[in-house]
Scaffold this active site. Structure first.
Site, PDB file in Angstrom:
ATOM      1  N   TYR A  28      12.467  37.692  62.075  1.00  0.00           N
ATOM      2  CA  TYR A  28      11.900  36.352  61.971  1.00  0.00           C
ATOM      3  C   TYR A  28      12.029  35.834  60.538  1.00  0.00           C
ATOM      4  CZ  TYR A  28       8.305  32.659  61.995  1.00  0.00           C
ATOM      5  OH  TYR A  28       7.627  31.478  61.863  1.00  0.00           O
ATOM      6  N   ALA A  35       6.828  22.320  71.839  1.00  0.00           N
ATOM      7  CA  ALA A  35       5.628  21.487  71.992  1.00  0.00           C
ATOM      8  C   ALA A  35       4.647  22.002  73.034  1.00  0.00           C
ATOM      9  CB  ALA A  35       6.032  20.056  72.339  1.00  0.00           C
ATOM     10  N   SER A  36       4.917  23.129  73.662  1.00  0.00           N
ATOM     11  CA  SER A  36       4.040  23.585  74.743  1.00  0.00           C
ATOM     12  C   SER A  36       2.813  24.340  74.247  1.00  0.00           C
ATOM     13  CB  SER A  36       4.821  24.479  75.719  1.00  0.00           C
ATOM     14  OG  SER A  36       5.328  25.623  75.055  1.00  0.00           O
ATOM     15  N   GLY A  92       0.546  25.825  70.304  1.00  0.00           N
ATOM     16  CA  GLY A  92       0.478  25.975  68.860  1.00  0.00           C
ATOM     17  C   GLY A  92       0.727  24.711  68.075  1.00  0.00           C
ATOM     18  N   SER A 132       8.640  28.640  56.931  1.00  0.00           N
ATOM     19  CA  SER A 132       7.581  29.647  56.881  1.00  0.00           C
ATOM     20  C   SER A 132       7.461  30.183  55.462  1.00  0.00           C
ATOM     21  CB  SER A 132       7.911  30.802  57.829  1.00  0.00           C
ATOM     22  OG  SER A 132       7.017  31.890  57.660  1.00  0.00           O
TER      23      SER A 132
END
Length: 338
Positions: free
Chosen positions: A160, A18-19, A21, A147
């Site tokens: 990823y 949550a920090s 993006g 994604s």
């Protein structure tokens, strides 16, 4: 089985990553709509600033510093939510970090670290959510942010993409098991396309050029809308951007064709050759990256929203909007001729 979920303004929502993006935008939007938010990430300063911002606007927010790659940290997020609010109603597994580099270049240690965050962070979060919802005997929602690369792997970001494939597979299995047990738990997988966040600046780059989206880029608000829509209305999958759905379908129906396209398309569209990559020691792979930023420094075609999200979460609104747009398109030439 229908899962009765609370309106967002009656919910406590846990959001990892949550920090910055997507997580940052989702937390702000959830709080604006009346939800209490539990915001988790590794960047303590960014979380404190976010919580203060939400409280100053009359909202409720609890910051929890945690590394989702550590199971004990994820358990601490759940414990903090219960201690502060007595429950949570939606758990959003959003935290993620990437590596840009061809497979032989990337160290095994770095690969493990990506899986710790991207895959195991989702597993740990889902386990906490299921345990809580079963213990209280009520309905709840789990929203996993996947994604387009979880549907179709990409070169340069192989680790990823592999971790997101694992997330997609785990989510499918969890959903089926919960349905078999008749648990009133909604499980949603969000499939974002290329999103304008600091994700690329936070990534570990083995490339000389700076990772960056080149091509169609969607705003993080579109993903936040998908996540918060799923928090209120049970939905299986939400694709953010037509590119995500097209890639998924094309990869399934025409795999060799997609292989050929990706072999030349994905190198130039994932790198900004005019900038040097952020030094690896400054990436957010092994420690907290800079926080407080919703967007990145991409050089693509920036879209204002996603019709695929609107069509899934708000189908009536999307239908009306599409009809209105079509009507304007048909009438405008006639009016101009008068």
């Amino acid at each position: 089985m229908s899962v009765p979920l609370r309106p967002l303004d009656q919910q406590v929502v846990v959001i990892t990553g949550a920090s910055s993006g997507i997580g940052l935008v989702t937390a702000r939007r959830a709080a604006q709509r009346g939800a209490a938010v539990v915001v988790a990430a590794r960047n303590a300063e960014a979380l404190d600033q976010l919580a203060e911002e939400i409280r100053a606007a009359g909202g409720r927010a609890l910051p929890v510093v945690a590394d989702v790659g550590r199971q004990e940290d994820v358990a601490r997020i759940a414990a903090a939510a219960l201690a502060e609010f007595g429950r949570f109603d939606t758990w959003v597994n959003n935290a993620g970090v990437s590596i840009f580099g061809e497979i032989p270049q990337v160290s095994i240690e770095d690969m493990h670290r990506v899986f710790d965050t991207v895959y195991w962070g989702v597993v740990y979060g889902c386990l906490q959510a299921v345990e809580h919802y079963r213990a209280r005997g009520g309905a709840g929602a789990i929203v996993n942010v996947g994604s387009l690369f979880g549907d179709r792997s990409t070169p340069i970001q192989s680790t990823y993409a592999s971790a997101k494939h694992a997330v997609h597979g785990f989510t499918d299995a969890l959903r089926v098991e919960l349905a078999h047990e008749e648990d009133p738990i909604s499980v949603t997988l969000v499939h974002p396309g290329r999103i304008d966040t600091p994700y690329n600046e936070h990534a570990q780059a083995y490339t000389e050029a700076q990772p960056a989206h080149r091509g169609m880029v969607y705003p993080p608000e579109a993903v936040a809308d998908a996540v918060l829509g799923a928090a209120e209305h049970p939905v299986r999958d939400v694709y953010v951007g037509s590119q995500a759905k097209v890639v998924q379908l094309a990869g399934a129906l025409l795999p060799r064709t997609v292989d050929a396209i990706m072999s030349w398309y994905m190198w130039p569209t994932q790198l900004d050759l005019d900038r040097r990559a952020v030094p690896r020691e400054d990436s957010a792979l092994w420690h907290a990256g800079y926080g407080g930023q919703e967007r990145g420094s991409h050089v693509g075609w920036h879209r204002k929203g996603s019709w695929t999200v609107a069509a899934t979460i708000h189908p009536v609104r999307a239908l009306v909007g599409g009809a209105a747009t079509a009507a304007v398109g048909l009438l405008t030439p006639r009016l101009l001729r008068r």
